[in-house]
Structures are given as C-alpha cells and as structure tokens.
Design a protein around this motif. Structure first.
Motif, short mmCIF file in Angstrom:
data_model
loop_
_atom_site.label_atom_id
_atom_site.label_comp_id
_atom_site.label_asym_id
_atom_site.label_seq_id
_atom_site.Cartn_x
_atom_site.Cartn_y
_atom_site.Cartn_z
N THR A 171 4.80 21.17 83.74
CA THR A 171 4.24 20.01 84.42
C THR A 171 5.36 19.11 84.92
O THR A 171 6.32 18.83 84.19
CB THR A 171 3.32 19.21 83.47
N ILE A 172 5.24 18.68 86.17
CA ILE A 172 6.20 17.78 86.79
C ILE A 172 5.49 16.46 87.05
O ILE A 172 4.36 16.44 87.54
CB ILE A 172 6.73 18.37 88.12
N GLN A 173 6.14 15.35 86.72
CA GLN A 173 5.56 14.02 86.87
C GLN A 173 6.46 13.18 87.76
O GLN A 173 7.69 13.28 87.69
CB GLN A 173 5.41 13.38 85.50
N PHE A 174 5.85 12.38 88.65
CA PHE A 174 6.62 11.43 89.44
C PHE A 174 5.81 10.17 89.66
O PHE A 174 4.59 10.16 89.49
CB PHE A 174 7.11 12.03 90.76
N THR A 175 6.51 9.08 90.02
CA THR A 175 5.85 7.81 90.28
C THR A 175 6.18 7.33 91.68
O THR A 175 7.29 7.54 92.17
CB THR A 175 6.26 6.73 89.26
N LEU A 176 5.21 6.66 92.28
CA LEU A 176 5.37 6.06 93.60
C LEU A 176 4.94 4.59 93.51
O LEU A 176 3.81 4.32 93.10
CB LEU A 176 4.48 6.76 94.63
N PRO A 177 5.79 3.66 93.93
CA PRO A 177 5.39 2.26 93.89
C PRO A 177 4.52 1.85 95.08
O PRO A 177 3.93 0.77 95.07
CB PRO A 177 6.74 1.52 93.93
N GLU A 178 4.44 2.71 96.08
CA GLU A 178 3.63 2.44 97.27
C GLU A 178 3.19 3.76 97.89
O GLU A 178 3.76 4.81 97.60
CB GLU A 178 4.42 1.61 98.28
N LYS A 179 2.18 3.70 98.75
CA LYS A 179 1.73 4.90 99.46
C LYS A 179 2.91 5.47 100.23
O LYS A 179 3.63 4.72 100.90
CB LYS A 179 0.58 4.55 100.40
N SER A 180 3.13 6.77 100.11
CA SER A 180 4.31 7.39 100.71
C SER A 180 4.00 8.80 101.16
O SER A 180 3.12 9.47 100.63
CB SER A 180 5.46 7.48 99.68
N HIS A 181 4.79 9.26 102.14
CA HIS A 181 4.76 10.69 102.49
C HIS A 181 5.62 11.40 101.45
O HIS A 181 6.78 11.03 101.24
CB HIS A 181 5.30 10.94 103.90
N VAL A 182 5.06 12.39 100.78
CA VAL A 182 5.72 13.04 99.65
C VAL A 182 5.88 14.54 99.93
O VAL A 182 4.97 15.19 100.43
CB VAL A 182 4.88 12.86 98.36
N THR A 183 7.05 15.04 99.58
CA THR A 183 7.30 16.47 99.56
C THR A 183 7.87 16.81 98.18
O THR A 183 8.85 16.19 97.75
CB THR A 183 8.30 16.90 100.65
N LEU A 184 7.24 17.77 97.51
CA LEU A 184 7.74 18.26 96.22
C LEU A 184 7.91 19.76 96.35
O LEU A 184 6.93 20.49 96.54
CB LEU A 184 6.77 17.91 95.09
N GLN A 185 9.17 20.20 96.31
CA GLN A 185 9.50 21.61 96.52
C GLN A 185 10.20 22.19 95.31
O GLN A 185 10.91 21.47 94.60
CB GLN A 185 10.43 21.76 97.73
N VAL A 186 10.04 23.50 95.13
CA VAL A 186 10.75 24.23 94.09
C VAL A 186 11.70 25.21 94.78
O VAL A 186 11.29 25.93 95.72
CB VAL A 186 9.77 25.00 93.17
N TYR B 195 13.68 21.50 91.31
CA TYR B 195 12.57 20.89 92.04
C TYR B 195 13.06 19.58 92.63
O TYR B 195 13.85 18.86 92.02
CB TYR B 195 11.33 20.71 91.17
N LYS B 196 12.62 19.32 93.86
CA LYS B 196 13.11 18.16 94.60
C LYS B 196 11.92 17.35 95.09
O LYS B 196 11.00 17.89 95.72
CB LYS B 196 13.94 18.60 95.79
N LEU B 197 11.96 16.05 94.81
CA LEU B 197 10.96 15.11 95.30
C LEU B 197 11.59 14.28 96.41
O LEU B 197 12.67 13.71 96.22
CB LEU B 197 10.48 14.18 94.19
N THR B 198 10.93 14.23 97.56
CA THR B 198 11.31 13.33 98.64
C THR B 198 10.10 12.46 98.92
O THR B 198 9.01 12.98 99.18
CB THR B 198 11.71 14.11 99.91
N ALA B 199 10.29 11.14 98.83
CA ALA B 199 9.20 10.19 99.08
C ALA B 199 9.81 8.97 99.75
O ALA B 199 10.60 8.25 99.12
CB ALA B 199 8.53 9.80 97.77
N GLY B 200 9.45 8.72 101.00
CA GLY B 200 10.07 7.63 101.74
C GLY B 200 11.56 7.88 101.81
O GLY B 200 12.00 8.97 102.17
#
Length: 172
Positions: A103-118, A155-160
């Motif tokens: 399980t991977i967990q992330f937080t966003l403080p605002e609505k965002s375009h998100v990409t989560l890749q492995v 795994y890489k998270l890109t958000a804003g």
C-alpha cells in the motif's frame, strides 16, 4: 470508560507502535480507546498488546509519531483521515519488503493533477497507478505485483510542483 493509548501494555515489553487510528466515516487519530470500537495501529514487531490499568506498567508500548496512516478499509481506495493535510507528502509503502501487494499513501493539501507511477530498476515504467485530478486529502492505493519479478522498484508521485520518489522491494 475511555483508556489512554499511553497505558496500553505489550508482551514483549516495549513494542514500538505508531499512532492509533479509529474509524468513523473516515480515519481519525485516537489518543484513547473506547469500548466496543476497533482501532488500527502499526507495530514494529510481533507480540501482544493489552489494556493496562497501571500507566507506569514496565511493559508499556512505546508510541513513536510517524506520518504513516492506516490502509484503506475493505472496498475503499481513498479514505480521509481527519482534517485536510497542510503539505504534499509521499509515504513509504507498507509493507516493505512485500509479497505480492503493498500500500502506498500520499497527501494533497489541495486539489491537484496527480501521477503515481511504478518504475523498475532500469527506470522503465511498470505501471501507472493514478493519472488525473484528485481532491485534497489522504489517499491510499494498493499495488498488486503478483505478475512482477522479485526486485527493487521505485514509485514516483507528481502532484502540482511536488515530486518525490521512493524505493520498494518485492520479494518472492
């Protein structure tokens, strides 16, 4: 009738745990336990946790604050846990090492375009877990790697403007 989590004992003594979480229309951090309620906590080792009426009991657990949140309830992808987070973050997958799912967990403080890749060790994209707009809050997503080989993955998270990469290990 509430019992402070600081008075919970452990066998063996001194098991280290993270924050305790209860669930009622979303996760919340619990500093005490109520009868007839369920709670989630991550422990660093196997053992037994028990309610102790003596707060200075030598077998007490040791609670260490972490940013890690509980996994989603069955059938849910994105539970919320209390208030909206104040910053972007990417948590370490759990369990790690894993077999076959994590399980991977992330937080966003605002609505965002998100990409989560492995990615595999060669930097090739293995899968895209999330691609698109996400509401502010806490997200938990599971990756089932039962069709993948043992090894190191990233795994890489890109958000804003936020971007972070972490390592995970699949062991068969």
């Amino acid at each position: 009738d509430r019992i402070p989590v600081s008075s919970i004992g452990s066998d063996p003594p001194g098991i280290v745990t993270g924050q305790f979480f209860g669930y009622h229309q979303g996760y919340y951090a619990a500093d005490s336990l109520e009868p007839r309620r369920g709670y989630w906590v991550k422990a660093t080792q196997a053992g037994r946790l028990f309610l102790s009426s003596v707060s200075n009991y030598p077998g007490r657990i040791v609670i260490k604050p972490t940013g890690e949140l509980p996994p989603p309830p069955p059938g849910e992808e994105s539970p919320t846990a209390g208030p909206v987070p104040t910053e972007y973050s990417l948590g370490q997958n759990y369990p790690n090492p894993f077999n076959p799912a994590t399980t991977i967990q992330f937080t966003l403080p605002e609505k965002s375009h998100v990409t989560l890749q492995v990615f595999n060790i060669l930097g090739q994209v293995e899968t895209i877990l999330i691609e698109g707009e996400r509401e502010a809050g806490y997200t938990f997503i599971q990756w089932d790697a039962s069709d993948r080989s043992s090894g190191v993955y990233f795994y890489k998270l890109t958000a804003g403007t936020f971007s972070e990469t972490k390592k995970m290990i699949l062991i068969r």
